[in-house]
Write a protein that holds these residues in place. Sequence first.
Motif, PDB file in Angstrom:
ATOM      1  N   GLY A  11      -8.155   3.449   7.678  1.00  0.00           N
ATOM      2  CA  GLY A  11      -7.173   2.384   7.895  1.00  0.00           C
ATOM      3  C   GLY A  11      -7.573   1.542   9.087  1.00  0.00           C
ATOM      4  N   GLY A  14      -6.147  -1.905   9.757  1.00  0.00           N
ATOM      5  CA  GLY A  14      -4.695  -2.041   9.859  1.00  0.00           C
ATOM      6  C   GLY A  14      -4.247  -2.282  11.290  1.00  0.00           C
ATOM      7  N   GLN A  15      -2.949  -2.395  11.475  1.00  0.00           N
ATOM      8  CA  GLN A  15      -2.448  -2.729  12.821  1.00  0.00           C
ATOM      9  C   GLN A  15      -2.597  -1.567  13.810  1.00  0.00           C
ATOM     10  OE1 GLN A  15       1.556  -3.671  13.551  1.00  0.00           O
ATOM     11  NE2 GLN A  15       2.410  -2.112  12.195  1.00  0.00           N
ATOM     12  N   ILE A  16      -2.414  -0.338  13.374  1.00  0.00           N
ATOM     13  CA  ILE A  16      -2.656   0.785  14.298  1.00  0.00           C
ATOM     14  C   ILE A  16      -4.153   0.865  14.608  1.00  0.00           C
ATOM     15  CG2 ILE A  16      -2.550   3.305  14.620  1.00  0.00           C
ATOM     16  CD1 ILE A  16       0.020   3.314  12.966  1.00  0.00           C
ATOM     17  N   GLU A  42     -12.399   2.170   5.242  1.00  0.00           N
ATOM     18  CA  GLU A  42     -11.380   1.275   4.675  1.00  0.00           C
ATOM     19  C   GLU A  42     -11.490   1.284   3.154  1.00  0.00           C
ATOM     20  OE1 GLU A  42      -8.872  -0.679   4.682  1.00  0.00           O
ATOM     21  OE2 GLU A  42      -8.236  -0.599   6.758  1.00  0.00           O
ATOM     22  N   ILE A  43     -10.553   0.623   2.521  1.00  0.00           N
ATOM     23  CA  ILE A  43     -10.678   0.369   1.091  1.00  0.00           C
ATOM     24  C   ILE A  43     -11.433  -0.964   0.954  1.00  0.00           C
ATOM     25  CG2 ILE A  43      -8.699   1.725   0.302  1.00  0.00           C
ATOM     26  CD1 ILE A  43      -6.948  -0.741   0.500  1.00  0.00           C
ATOM     27  N   VAL A  87      -5.427   7.353   9.438  1.00  0.00           N
ATOM     28  CA  VAL A  87      -4.348   6.395   9.701  1.00  0.00           C
ATOM     29  C   VAL A  87      -3.938   5.657   8.426  1.00  0.00           C
ATOM     30  CG1 VAL A  87      -3.682   4.379  11.074  1.00  0.00           C
ATOM     31  CG2 VAL A  87      -5.178   6.130  12.087  1.00  0.00           C
ATOM     32  N   GLY A  88      -4.896   5.312   7.605  1.00  0.00           N
ATOM     33  CA  GLY A  88      -4.612   4.554   6.378  1.00  0.00           C
ATOM     34  C   GLY A  88      -3.811   5.386   5.392  1.00  0.00           C
ATOM     35  N   ALA A  89      -2.748   4.823   4.870  1.00  0.00           N
ATOM     36  CA  ALA A  89      -1.900   5.543   3.915  1.00  0.00           C
ATOM     37  C   ALA A  89      -1.214   4.521   3.035  1.00  0.00           C
ATOM     38  CB  ALA A  89      -0.869   6.396   4.648  1.00  0.00           C
ATOM     39  N   ILE A 108      -4.984   9.447  -1.962  1.00  0.00           N
ATOM     40  CA  ILE A 108      -5.783   9.114  -0.767  1.00  0.00           C
ATOM     41  C   ILE A 108      -6.219  10.387  -0.035  1.00  0.00           C
ATOM     42  CG2 ILE A 108      -5.692   8.036   1.520  1.00  0.00           C
ATOM     43  CD1 ILE A 108      -3.690   5.981   0.328  1.00  0.00           C
ATOM     44  N   GLN A 112      -9.925  12.513   0.516  1.00  0.00           N
ATOM     45  CA  GLN A 112     -10.396  12.497   1.916  1.00  0.00           C
ATOM     46  C   GLN A 112     -10.564  13.927   2.441  1.00  0.00           C
ATOM     47  OE1 GLN A 112      -8.021   9.809   4.317  1.00  0.00           O
ATOM     48  NE2 GLN A 112      -8.793   8.007   3.236  1.00  0.00           N
ATOM     49  N   VAL A 129      -2.090  10.486  10.813  1.00  0.00           N
ATOM     50  CA  VAL A 129      -1.062   9.572  11.319  1.00  0.00           C
ATOM     51  C   VAL A 129      -0.298   8.942  10.152  1.00  0.00           C
ATOM     52  CG1 VAL A 129      -0.699   7.422  12.620  1.00  0.00           C
ATOM     53  CG2 VAL A 129      -2.395   9.087  13.414  1.00  0.00           C
ATOM     54  N   ASN A 131       1.801   8.104   7.007  1.00  0.00           N
ATOM     55  CA  ASN A 131       2.996   8.788   6.490  1.00  0.00           C
ATOM     56  C   ASN A 131       2.987   8.976   4.976  1.00  0.00           C
ATOM     57  OD1 ASN A 131       4.524   9.333   8.802  1.00  0.00           O
ATOM     58  ND2 ASN A 131       4.935   7.148   9.031  1.00  0.00           N
ATOM     59  N   MET A 155       0.735  13.923  13.319  1.00  0.00           N
ATOM     60  CA  MET A 155       1.181  13.345  14.576  1.00  0.00           C
ATOM     61  C   MET A 155       2.701  13.327  14.744  1.00  0.00           C
ATOM     62  SD  MET A 155      -0.059   9.886  16.435  1.00  0.00           S
ATOM     63  CE  MET A 155       1.134   8.641  15.984  1.00  0.00           C
ATOM     64  N   HIS A 187       7.794  14.742  10.885  1.00  0.00           N
ATOM     65  CA  HIS A 187       7.827  13.386  11.447  1.00  0.00           C
ATOM     66  C   HIS A 187       8.613  12.508  10.474  1.00  0.00           C
ATOM     67  CE1 HIS A 187       6.849   9.526  13.054  1.00  0.00           C
ATOM     68  NE2 HIS A 187       6.360   9.156  11.898  1.00  0.00           N
TER      69      HIS A 187
HETATM   70  P1  NAX Z   1      -1.289  -1.117   8.019  1.00  0.00           P
HETATM   71  O1  NAX Z   1      -0.746  -1.384   6.674  1.00  0.00           O
HETATM   72  O2  NAX Z   1      -1.350  -2.206   9.030  1.00  0.00           O
HETATM   73  O3  NAX Z   1      -2.778  -0.558   7.873  1.00  0.00           O
HETATM   74  C1  NAX Z   1      -3.129   0.440   6.967  1.00  0.00           C
HETATM   75  C2  NAX Z   1      -4.601   0.260   6.652  1.00  0.00           C
HETATM   76  O4  NAX Z   1      -5.017   1.377   5.874  1.00  0.00           O
HETATM   77  C3  NAX Z   1      -4.909  -0.996   5.831  1.00  0.00           C
HETATM   78  O5  NAX Z   1      -5.944  -1.727   6.459  1.00  0.00           O
HETATM   79  C4  NAX Z   1      -5.364  -0.430   4.485  1.00  0.00           C
HETATM   80  O6  NAX Z   1      -6.368  -1.236   3.865  1.00  0.00           O
HETATM   81  C5  NAX Z   1      -5.917   0.914   4.899  1.00  0.00           C
HETATM   82  N1  NAX Z   1      -6.013   1.914   3.839  1.00  0.00           N
HETATM   83  C6  NAX Z   1      -5.157   2.115   2.806  1.00  0.00           C
HETATM   84  N2  NAX Z   1      -5.607   3.084   2.009  1.00  0.00           N
HETATM   85  C7  NAX Z   1      -6.763   3.528   2.553  1.00  0.00           C
HETATM   86  C8  NAX Z   1      -7.711   4.502   2.173  1.00  0.00           C
HETATM   87  N3  NAX Z   1      -7.561   5.221   1.058  1.00  0.00           N
HETATM   88  N4  NAX Z   1      -8.786   4.696   2.962  1.00  0.00           N
HETATM   89  C9  NAX Z   1      -8.965   3.969   4.068  1.00  0.00           C
HETATM   90  N5  NAX Z   1      -8.117   3.008   4.465  1.00  0.00           N
HETATM   91  C10 NAX Z   1      -7.028   2.786   3.722  1.00  0.00           C
HETATM   92  O7  NAX Z   1      -0.477   0.138   8.553  1.00  0.00           O
HETATM   93  P2  NAX Z   1      -0.308   0.654  10.066  1.00  0.00           P
HETATM   94  O8  NAX Z   1       0.826  -0.057  10.687  1.00  0.00           O
HETATM   95  O9  NAX Z   1      -1.619   0.639  10.730  1.00  0.00           O
HETATM   96  O10 NAX Z   1       0.198   2.149   9.804  1.00  0.00           O
HETATM   97  C11 NAX Z   1      -0.631   3.134   9.234  1.00  0.00           C
HETATM   98  C12 NAX Z   1       0.156   4.374   8.898  1.00  0.00           C
HETATM   99  O11 NAX Z   1       0.706   4.979  10.052  1.00  0.00           O
HETATM  100  C13 NAX Z   1       1.347   4.144   7.970  1.00  0.00           C
HETATM  101  O12 NAX Z   1       1.332   5.142   6.960  1.00  0.00           O
HETATM  102  C14 NAX Z   1       2.535   4.340   8.871  1.00  0.00           C
HETATM  103  O13 NAX Z   1       3.682   4.761   8.160  1.00  0.00           O
HETATM  104  C15 NAX Z   1       2.022   5.410   9.785  1.00  0.00           C
HETATM  105  N6  NAX Z   1       2.738   5.607  11.056  1.00  0.00           N
HETATM  106  C16 NAX Z   1       2.863   6.880  11.512  1.00  0.00           C
HETATM  107  C17 NAX Z   1       3.470   7.194  12.713  1.00  0.00           C
HETATM  108  C18 NAX Z   1       3.586   8.594  13.206  1.00  0.00           C
HETATM  109  O14 NAX Z   1       4.221   8.781  14.243  1.00  0.00           O
HETATM  110  N7  NAX Z   1       3.042   9.622  12.549  1.00  0.00           N
HETATM  111  C19 NAX Z   1       4.066   6.111  13.539  1.00  0.00           C
HETATM  112  C20 NAX Z   1       3.516   4.752  13.244  1.00  0.00           C
HETATM  113  C21 NAX Z   1       3.268   4.473  11.790  1.00  0.00           C
HETATM  114  O15 NAX Z   1       4.491   4.108  11.183  1.00  0.00           O
END
Ligand code: NAX
Length: 328
Positions: A11, A14-16, A42-43, A87-89, A108, A112, A129, A131, A155, A187
């Motif tokens: 991921g 993405g923003q994280i 990434e995808i 992180v990506g989900a 996913i 992985q 990370v 969800n 996390m 979480h």
């Molecule tokens: P974004 O949607 O900004 O970014 C996710 C990225 O993951 C995208 O670039 C997407 O192309 C990529 N992705 C999707 N499937 C993939 C795969 N199979 N392989 C590689 N990359 C892949 O989301 P973002 O805000 O960065 O959040 C990421 C995840 O963190 C979400 O699932 C979110 O719910 C989760 N969080 C978890 C937290 C925690 O405390 N455990 C808190 C923050 C966040 O909400």
Amino acid sequence: TRTPVNVTVTGAAGQIGYALLFRIASGQLLGADVPVKLRLLEIPQGMKAAEGTAMELDDCAFPLLKGIDIFDDPNAGFEGANVALLVGARPRTKGMERGDLLSANGGIFKPQGKAINDHAADDIKVLVVGNPANTNALIAQAAAPDVPAERFTAMTRLDHNRAISQLAAKTGADVTDIKRLTIWGNHSATQYPDIFHAEIAGKNAAEVVNDELWLADTFIPTVAKRGAAIIEARGASSAASAANAAIDHVHTWVNGTAAGDWTSMGIPSDGSYGVPEGIISSFPVTTKDGKYEIVQGLDINEFSRARIDASVAELVEERDAVRELGLI
Ligand code: NAX
């Protein structure tokens, strides 16, 4: 000179990912003397944006950053990985049932986990990370039978840090005065932030607060629903604070907890505190030499017991659902 540590981040576009990668590259994940090589996974649709982030990482000329590679194939992305941040989900979209969400994420995290099993380094440490983090970690762990189960973690450090901050604000204490806080369970909105064993400048936190109503009606829901409050205010979900918590989680796992303190991590249960063995639940843990141990012997009062049990019950339901779907 030290061999660089391979850190895979999924991921990455993405923003994280954007808030995380620069901190890893600057040495905050593993230490100011540890060189790193980044492997961004990434995808296909995310590859171009990941390349842009990699260009910016280059432009920082970080002394510790010894390479960046970008992949859309998990087998390549996890090759030689020592640390993996998943992180990506697949986010929940409107009208999506829990089963749909779990199976989309199974698509996913199962491959992985298999890729980690087959390609990561022997000392691999995994933090999930994305969800639903606990159950995604369980899916990945189940797909990696050759990796010790305890290397798969989820996390809850963001919840832990949020709880410290709320407690500090309530009591006027400094965040550094607060120790031994615990997040139990999932979480999710059922998580239980426990202050009964926490200390504020050496005094029992529950006694300092002395307000069970605030605990039940303000503190716990504020911590548990903080993610939604951030979305409401910012128009986007927590990113920098989530990245910060991921940095904290791995840094603490690798470098150890301070004497007299502990942290919270989602880890495979060994049955401690009545949490069914195998589910990935948050516990109070101490860490040392890259290993963690559950803090034992805490007295769990009725208030805590009911809340731990409720969150654990949700995790058991999620486990049963992914079992039903053939994901574990
Ligand atoms: P974004 O949607 O900004 O970014 C996710 C990225 O993951 C995208 O670039 C997407 O192309 C990529 N992705 C999707 N499937 C993939 C795969 N199979 N392989 C590689 N990359 C892949 O989301 P973002 O805000 O960065 O959040 C990421 C995840 O963190 C979400 O699932 C979110 O719910 C989760 N969080 C978890 C937290 C925690 O405390 N455990 C808190 C923050 C966040 O909400």
